[in-house]
Design a protein around this motif. Structure first.
Motif, PDB file in Angstrom:
ATOM      1  N   UNK A 303       0.818  -1.205   0.000  1.00 15.03           N
ATOM      2  CA  UNK A 303       0.000   0.000   0.000  1.00 15.03           C
ATOM      3  C   UNK A 303       0.856   1.260   0.000  1.00 15.03           C
ATOM      4  N   UNK A 304       2.073   1.175   0.591  1.00 14.78           N
ATOM      5  CA  UNK A 304       2.855   2.402   0.691  1.00 14.78           C
ATOM      6  C   UNK A 304       4.338   2.155   0.845  1.00 14.78           C
ATOM      7  N   UNK A 305       5.099   3.172   0.463  1.00 10.71           N
ATOM      8  CA  UNK A 305       6.551   3.148   0.654  1.00 10.71           C
ATOM      9  C   UNK A 305       6.987   4.506   1.203  1.00 10.71           C
ATOM     10  N   UNK A 306       7.795   4.479   2.252  1.00 11.37           N
ATOM     11  CA  UNK A 306       8.448   5.698   2.749  1.00 11.37           C
ATOM     12  C   UNK A 306       9.916   5.657   2.342  1.00 11.37           C
ATOM     13  N   UNK A 307      10.421   6.771   1.882  1.00 10.29           N
ATOM     14  CA  UNK A 307      11.817   6.844   1.457  1.00 10.29           C
ATOM     15  C   UNK A 307      12.516   7.966   2.223  1.00 10.29           C
ATOM     16  N   UNK A 308      13.594   7.629   2.905  1.00  9.68           N
ATOM     17  CA  UNK A 308      14.412   8.634   3.568  1.00  9.68           C
ATOM     18  C   UNK A 308      15.835   8.462   3.061  1.00  9.68           C
ATOM     19  N   UNK A 309      16.443   9.529   2.584  1.00 12.61           N
ATOM     20  CA  UNK A 309      17.823   9.403   2.125  1.00 12.61           C
ATOM     21  C   UNK A 309      18.533  10.748   2.193  1.00 12.61           C
ATOM     22  N   UNK A 310      19.839  10.706   1.996  1.00 10.22           N
ATOM     23  CA  UNK A 310      20.643  11.917   1.961  1.00 10.22           C
ATOM     24  C   UNK A 310      21.290  12.003   0.585  1.00 10.22           C
ATOM     25  N   UNK A 318      19.464  18.425   0.652  1.00  9.78           N
ATOM     26  CA  UNK A 318      20.138  17.128   0.741  1.00  9.78           C
ATOM     27  C   UNK A 318      19.303  16.067   1.457  1.00  9.78           C
ATOM     28  N   UNK A 319      18.327  16.512   2.230  1.00  5.45           N
ATOM     29  CA  UNK A 319      17.487  15.531   2.944  1.00  5.45           C
ATOM     30  C   UNK A 319      16.253  15.209   2.120  1.00  5.45           C
ATOM     31  N   UNK A 320      16.025  13.911   1.942  1.00  5.27           N
ATOM     32  CA  UNK A 320      14.816  13.481   1.233  1.00  5.27           C
ATOM     33  C   UNK A 320      14.005  12.642   2.206  1.00  5.27           C
ATOM     34  N   UNK A 321      12.737  12.992   2.361  1.00  7.49           N
ATOM     35  CA  UNK A 321      11.863  12.229   3.249  1.00  7.49           C
ATOM     36  C   UNK A 321      10.481  12.262   2.619  1.00  7.49           C
ATOM     37  N   UNK A 322      10.167  11.267   1.831  1.00 10.03           N
ATOM     38  CA  UNK A 322       8.919  11.281   1.063  1.00 10.03           C
ATOM     39  C   UNK A 322       8.196   9.941   1.209  1.00 10.03           C
ATOM     40  N   UNK A 323       6.960   9.922   0.823  1.00 13.72           N
ATOM     41  CA  UNK A 323       6.214   8.657   0.872  1.00 13.72           C
ATOM     42  C   UNK A 323       5.050   8.693  -0.103  1.00 13.72           C
ATOM     43  N   UNK A 324       4.590   7.534  -0.453  1.00 12.26           N
ATOM     44  CA  UNK A 324       3.368   7.398  -1.229  1.00 12.26           C
ATOM     45  C   UNK A 324       2.591   6.250  -0.594  1.00 12.26           C
ATOM     46  N   UNK A 325       1.433   6.577  -0.094  1.00 14.31           N
ATOM     47  CA  UNK A 325       0.632   5.546   0.570  1.00 14.31           C
ATOM     48  C   UNK A 325      -0.678   5.299  -0.147  1.00 14.31           C
ATOM     49  N   UNK A 326      -0.669   5.453  -1.458  1.00 14.85           N
ATOM     50  CA  UNK A 326      -1.885   5.097  -2.200  1.00 14.85           C
ATOM     51  C   UNK A 326      -1.544   4.132  -3.319  1.00 14.85           C
ATOM     52  N   UNK A 327      -0.709   3.174  -2.980  1.00 11.76           N
ATOM     53  CA  UNK A 327      -0.320   2.166  -3.974  1.00 11.76           C
ATOM     54  C   UNK A 327      -1.213   0.949  -3.853  1.00 11.76           C
ATOM     55  N   UNK A 328      -1.174   0.172  -4.895  1.00 10.48           N
ATOM     56  CA  UNK A 328      -1.814  -1.144  -4.845  1.00 10.48           C
ATOM     57  C   UNK A 328      -0.983  -2.049  -5.747  1.00 10.48           C
ATOM     58  N   UNK A 329       0.178  -2.415  -5.218  1.00 10.84           N
ATOM     59  CA  UNK A 329       1.144  -3.186  -6.004  1.00 10.84           C
ATOM     60  C   UNK A 329       1.413  -4.524  -5.322  1.00 10.84           C
ATOM     61  N   UNK A 341       9.758 -11.035 -12.553  1.00  7.60           N
ATOM     62  CA  UNK A 341      11.149 -10.952 -12.994  1.00  7.60           C
ATOM     63  C   UNK A 341      11.440  -9.614 -13.664  1.00  7.60           C
ATOM     64  N   UNK A 342      10.406  -9.043 -14.292  1.00  2.78           N
ATOM     65  CA  UNK A 342      10.588  -7.756 -14.956  1.00  2.78           C
ATOM     66  C   UNK A 342      10.802  -6.669 -13.906  1.00  2.78           C
ATOM     67  N   UNK A 343      11.507  -5.608 -14.294  1.00  2.00           N
ATOM     68  CA  UNK A 343      11.715  -4.493 -13.371  1.00  2.00           C
ATOM     69  C   UNK A 343      10.395  -3.787 -13.122  1.00  2.00           C
ATOM     70  N   UNK A 344      10.121  -3.480 -11.859  1.00  2.00           N
ATOM     71  CA  UNK A 344       8.912  -2.725 -11.537  1.00  2.00           C
ATOM     72  C   UNK A 344       9.292  -1.397 -10.926  1.00  2.00           C
ATOM     73  N   UNK A 345       8.735  -0.332 -11.457  1.00  2.39           N
ATOM     74  CA  UNK A 345       9.048   1.003 -10.950  1.00  2.39           C
ATOM     75  C   UNK A 345       7.907   1.465 -10.052  1.00  2.39           C
ATOM     76  N   UNK A 346       8.229   1.707  -8.789  1.00  2.00           N
ATOM     77  CA  UNK A 346       7.222   2.232  -7.873  1.00  2.00           C
ATOM     78  C   UNK A 346       7.364   3.747  -7.831  1.00  2.00           C
TER      79      UNK A 346
END
Ligand code: NAG
Ligand code: NAG
Ligand code: NAG
Ligand code: NAG
Ligand code: NAG
Ligand code: NAG
Ligand code: NAG
Ligand code: NAG
Ligand code: NAG
Ligand code: NAG
Ligand code: NAG
Ligand code: NAG
Length: 419
Positions: A303-310, A318-329, A341-346
Motif C-alpha cells: 500500500x505504501x513506501x516511505x523513502x528517507x535518504x541523503x 540534501x534531505x529526502x523524506x517522502x512517501x506514497x501511501x496510495x499504492x496497490x502493487x 522478474x521484470x523491473x517494476x518502478x514504484x
C-alpha cells in the motif's frame, strides 16, 4: 552501493567474496591537545600472495580484524608544510594499515595507502618463511575540504602481490570541529553511472583485471523477512534500486541512482493481522514498505513506501523524506506469493522512484517459512505472450508447408497415373 559493471553472476560471487567477513569500525586520530583531526570508518579485506618454506606459492585472505585499533604513536595529525597527517591502524600480530593524507586549497586526499604485514603470523600465513613486508600505493580517495568522504562501493587497490579491498568507507581528515562534517563528498563509484567518471580504479571483481566502470548494473537480489507473533509474516526476495532526481545548487538537475547491497542492508519490521511493515536500511537510506490485507478479497498488497535518504552535497536540498501511501502493487492471494522478474518502478513522487528487480513477496500467511504458489505479474505474463505467438506462428507455418507438400505429392501421383 555497487554501481560497477560486470556480469551479474560474477558480480554476485565477487560481492560475496569481498563482503563475507567484513566489519566496519571507527578510528580516530588526535593531536597532543586531544583535538580530533582524522576520523575513519571502513571495512578492509586483504589478499596477499606469499611463499611457503617449501617454495609453494599461496594466497592468504583476511580482513581487518576485530582487534584493529589506531596506533597512537604511529599516527599523527601532521604539521602544515612539514609532515602529513597519518592514520595508522594496527591489527592481528603486527599488521599495519596506514593512510597518509595531503591537501590542496580545496581538496584533501589519501596520498598513499601503506600495508605492512608480518609473515611470521602463522595464523594468517601458514608455513610462511616469515619476515615483514611493506607495500604502498597511491589511491583515488579524495574529497572536498570540510566534507566527509563517503564510499560504500568496494575500492580495490592492487599492489602487485597484495590486493586491498576497501568498502563502506566514511572518513575525513583535516577536521575543523572534532566531528565529521554534515556535508559529504560521494565517491564516483557510489554515484549514478550517468555522470561521466574520469578515473576510478574501483572494481567489484577481486581479480587483477580491472572491470571498467560501465552502465547501470541491476541491484543484487536480497532476502528479507519479518517475524511476527505467529512466525514469518513477511518474506521478500528482491533487488532494490532508488532513483532520485534532484535540483543542484547550480540550478542543474542531478541524478542519484543507488543500488542496495544486500549484505550491507539491515532489515526489520512488524506485523499485525492486517498490516505489515518491512524496513530496509542501507547506509543513510531507509525504505519502509507497508503491506495491507484486503479482507474482502483475501489478498495482500503493497500500500505504501516511505523513502528517507541523503543526497550528495551538491544538491540544493540534501534531505529526502517522502512517501506514497496510495499504492496497490505486489498483489497476491493470501498464502500465495507474488513474483515478477521484470523491473517494476514504484512511483513515490515525480522525483523519487523505487525500482524493484526479481521480486518475490509473500505477506501474512507463510507456511513453513517458504513461498507458496506463485502468482506471476502481468509484465512477465506479457513477456510470455510474445514467445507463445511466435511459437504458434511457427507451428502454423509448418502445418501449411506440410499440407502443401501432401497436396503436391497427390497431384504428381495423379499425373503419373494418367500417362
Ligand atoms: C556499512 O556501513 C553501514 C553504515 O555505517 C552499516 O550499516 C553496515 O553494516 C556496514 N557494512 C559492513 C559490511 O560493515
Ligand atoms: C562505523 O560503522 C559502524 C557500522 O559499520 C557503525 O556502527 C558505527 O556507528 C560507525 N562509526 C562512526 C563513527 O560512524
Ligand atoms: C606504540 O604503541 C603500542 C601500543 O599502542 C605499544 O605496544 C608500543 O610499545 C608503542 N611503541 C613506541 C615506540 O612507543
Ligand atoms: C604553508 O605553505 C603555504 C604556501 O607554500 C603558505 O601559504 C602557508 O602559510 C604555509 N603554512 C604554514 C603554517 O607555514
Ligand atoms: C609477528 O608475528 C609473530 C608471531 O605471531 C610475533 O611473535 C611477532 O611479534 C610479530 N611481529 C610484530 C612486529 O608484531
Ligand atoms: C604446512 O606444512 C605442513 C607440513 O610441512 C603441511 O602438512 C601443511 O599442509 C602445510 N599447510 C599449508 C597450508 O600448506
Ligand atoms: C561545530 O559543531 C557545532 C556542534 O557540534 C556546530 O554548531 C558548529 O556549527 C560547527 N562548526 C563548524 C565550523 O562546522
Ligand atoms: C555544507 O556546505 C555549505 C557550503 O558548501 C555550507 O553553507 C553548509 O553550512 C555546510 N553544511 C554543513 C552541515 O556543514
Ligand atoms: C531515474 O529517473 C529518471 C527520471 O524519472 C529517469 O529518466 C531515469 O531513466 C531513471 N533511471 C533509472 C536507472 O531508473
Ligand atoms: C496468530 O494466530 C492466531 C491463531 O491462529 C490468531 O488468532 C491471531 O490473530 C494470529 N496473530 C496474527 C498477528 O496474525
Ligand atoms: C511514512 O511517512 C508518513 C509521513 O511522514 C508518516 O506519517 C508515517 O508514519 C511513515 N511511516 C513509517 C512506517 O515510517
Ligand atoms: C530471516 O532472516 C534471517 C537473518 O537474515 C535468517 O537467518 C533467516 O533464515 C530468515 N528466515 C527466513 C524464513 O528466510
Amino acid at each position: 552501493m555497487a554501481r560497477v559493471g560486470g556480469g551479474r553472476g560474477l558480480f554476485l560471487a565477487a560481492g560475496l567474496l569481498v563482503f563475507l567477513q567484513m566489519s566496519s569500525s571507527a578510528f580516530e586520530v588526535k593531536d597532543q591537545s586531544g583535538k580530533v583531526c582524522i576520523i575513519a570508518n571502513l571495512s578492509a579485506s586483504f589478499s596477499v600472495e606469499y611463499h611457503t618454506k617449501s617454495g609453494q606459492q599461496l594466497t592468504a585472505h583476511f580482513t581487518l580484524a576485530q582487534n584493529a585499533e589506531v596506533l597512537a604513536n604511529k599516527s599523527s595529525c601532521g604539521k602544515e608544510n612539514v609532515s602529513a597527517p597519518i592514520l595508522a591502524i594496527g591489527f592481528g600480530a603486527g599488521h599495519l594499515l596506514q593512510m597518509s593524507f595531503t591537501k590542496t586549497s580545496k581538496l584533501y586526499s589519501v596520498d598513499e595507502l601503506t600495508f605492512i604485514y608480518n609473515l611470521s603470523d602463522t595464523t594468517v600465513f601458514p608455513n610462511s618463511t616469515g619476515g615483514e613486508r611493506n607495500v604502498s600505493q597511491k589511491t583515488n580517495i579524495q574529497a572536498d575540504l570540510d566534507t566527509r568522504y563517503r564510499c560504500f562501493s568496494t575500492n580495490q587497490i592492487n599492489m602487485s602481490i597484495v590486493t586491498i579491498t576497501l568498502s563502506n568507507v566514511t572518513l575525513q581528515a583535516y577536521l575543523m570541529n572534532h566531528t565529521l562534517s554534515g556535508n559529504e563528498t560521494v565517491c564516483a563509484a557510489d554515484k549514478t553511472p550517468t555522470t561521466p567518471v574520469a578515473t576510478t580504479p574501483t572494481s567489484q571483481t577481486p581479480t587483477t583485471s580491472q572491470a571498467p566502470t560501465s552502465p547501470p548494473q541491476n541491484p543484487m537480489t536480497g532476502k528479507y523477512n519479518v517475524t511476527g507473533t505467529n512466525g514469518t509474516c513477511v518474506l521478500a526476495h528482491m533487488g532494490l534500486q532508488l532513483n532520485v532526481t534532484y535540483l543542484k545548487k547550480d540550478g542543474k538537475t542531478g541524478l542519484d541512482v543507488l543500488n542496495f547491497v544486500p549484505v550491507n542492508t539491515s532489515f526489520s519490521g512488524s506485523c499485525d493481522h492486517s498490516s505489515a511493515f518491512l524496513s530496509l536500511t542501507f547506509g543513510r537510506t531507509r525504505l519502509v514498505f507497508e503491506f495491507l490485507l484486503n479482507a474482502s478479497t483475501d489478498k495482500f498488497f503493497l500500500q505504501g513506501v516511505n523513502v528517507t535518504t541523503t543526497l550528495p552535497s551538491e544538491a540544493k536540498e540534501t534531505k529526502i523524506d517522502v512517501f506514497n501511501h496510495s499504492m496497490s502493487e505486489l498483489r497476491a492471494k493470501l498464502g500465495n506469493s507474488y513474483k515478477c522478474n521484470a523491473e517494476e518502478k514504484l512511483w513515490v513522487t515525480d522525483h523519487v522512484f523505487v525500482n524493484l528487480f526479481d521480486v518475490q513477496v509473500q505477506v501474512f500467511k507463510i507456511d513453513e517459512n517458504k513461498f507458496g504458489a506463485v502468482e506471476e505479474c502481468q509484465l512477465d505474463e506479457n513477456n510470455m505472450v510474445i514467445p507463445i505467438i511466435v511459437g504458434a506462428a511457427l507451428a502454423g507455418l509448418v502445418l501449411i508447408v506440410l499440407i502443401a507438400y501432401l497436396i503436391g505429392r497427390k497431384r504428381s501421383h495423379a499425373g503419373y497415373q494418367t500417362i
